[in-house]
Design an enzyme around this catalytic site. Structure first.
Site, PDB file in Angstrom:
ATOM      1  N   CYS A  59      11.910   3.110   3.402  1.00 26.76           N
ATOM      2  CA  CYS A  59      12.012   4.036   2.270  1.00 26.76           C
ATOM      3  C   CYS A  59      12.821   5.276   2.630  1.00 26.76           C
ATOM      4  O   CYS A  59      12.874   5.697   3.788  1.00 26.76           O
ATOM      5  CB  CYS A  59      10.625   4.458   1.817  1.00 26.76           C
ATOM      6  SG  CYS A  59       9.644   3.105   1.124  1.00 26.76           S
ATOM      7  N   GLU A  61      12.126   8.342   1.956  1.00 31.77           N
ATOM      8  CA  GLU A  61      11.265   9.412   2.466  1.00 31.77           C
ATOM      9  C   GLU A  61      11.075   9.275   3.976  1.00 31.77           C
ATOM     10  O   GLU A  61      11.136  10.265   4.706  1.00 31.77           O
ATOM     11  CB  GLU A  61       9.899   9.391   1.766  1.00 31.77           C
ATOM     12  CG  GLU A  61       9.954   9.699   0.283  1.00 31.77           C
ATOM     13  CD  GLU A  61      10.049   8.451  -0.595  1.00 31.77           C
ATOM     14  OE1 GLU A  61       9.567   8.504  -1.730  1.00 31.77           O
ATOM     15  OE2 GLU A  61      10.603   7.417  -0.136  1.00 31.77           O
ATOM     16  N   CYS A 100       5.854   5.800  -2.808  1.00 35.19           N
ATOM     17  CA  CYS A 100       4.980   4.631  -2.753  1.00 35.19           C
ATOM     18  C   CYS A 100       3.749   4.963  -1.906  1.00 35.19           C
ATOM     19  O   CYS A 100       3.690   6.013  -1.258  1.00 35.19           O
ATOM     20  CB  CYS A 100       5.733   3.425  -2.185  1.00 35.19           C
ATOM     21  SG  CYS A 100       6.064   3.518  -0.408  1.00 35.19           S
ATOM     22  N   CYS A 103       4.526   5.659   1.801  1.00 32.19           N
ATOM     23  CA  CYS A 103       5.164   6.965   1.990  1.00 32.19           C
ATOM     24  C   CYS A 103       4.159   8.100   1.806  1.00 32.19           C
ATOM     25  O   CYS A 103       4.244   9.110   2.502  1.00 32.19           O
ATOM     26  CB  CYS A 103       6.341   7.126   1.040  1.00 32.19           C
ATOM     27  SG  CYS A 103       7.788   6.188   1.567  1.00 32.19           S
TER      28      CYS A 103
END
Length: 142
Positions: A59, A61, A100, A103
């Site tokens: 991801c 992040e 998500c 994350c």
């Protein structure tokens, strides 16, 4: 959930995330961008790295936190992620998305007082990461 209004600095962070995904968007490779502001004011940006086997996708992040840590920064203030639409979607706006679940865990591990910019009731706002991850797993509660 306590939602705070975005500041001018927050708007700049959103713009930074939008700029990185506009620059790096590639269908089936990169459609999420993130921007992270450190406690001392530095801004880092990154995009997610998608893989055909979904569980090895990383991801945006996580990428931006790793980038900041690799540059010696460990205290984080605010983060935002944005999504670039696919070419066949009617709405072509780059919008803020919520992190998500994985994350949310990562963000709370590396910035337990971090703020997260999110879409909320047709507006954008920000909240503490702790509000997005109630009853967090920690060593203390094992």
């Amino acid at each position: 959930m306590n939602i705070m209004k975005l500041t001018e600095q927050d708007q700049e962070l959103v713009q930074s995330a939008q700029e990185i995904i506009k620059k790096c968007y590639e269908l089936d490779r990169h459609h999420i961008g993130a921007a992270l502001r450190t406690k001392s004011g530095e801004i880092f940006t990154a995009v997610h790295v998608e893989a055909y086997i979904g569980r090895i996708t990383v991801c945006a992040e996580a990428m931006v936190i790793g980038k900041a840590i690799s540059e010696g920064f460990k205290e984080f203030d605010t983060i935002v992620a944005v999504r670039h639409p696919h070419p066949d979607e009617e709405n072509q706006e780059i919008n803020i998305v919520t992190p998500c679940g994985m994350c949310r865990e990562l963000l709370s591990d590396y910035g337990n007082n971090m703020k997260v910019i999110i879409p909320f009731e047709k507006e954008n706002g920000k909240c503490d990461i702790s509000a997005m991850l109630p009853m967090k797993y920690t060593r203390e509660n094992v």
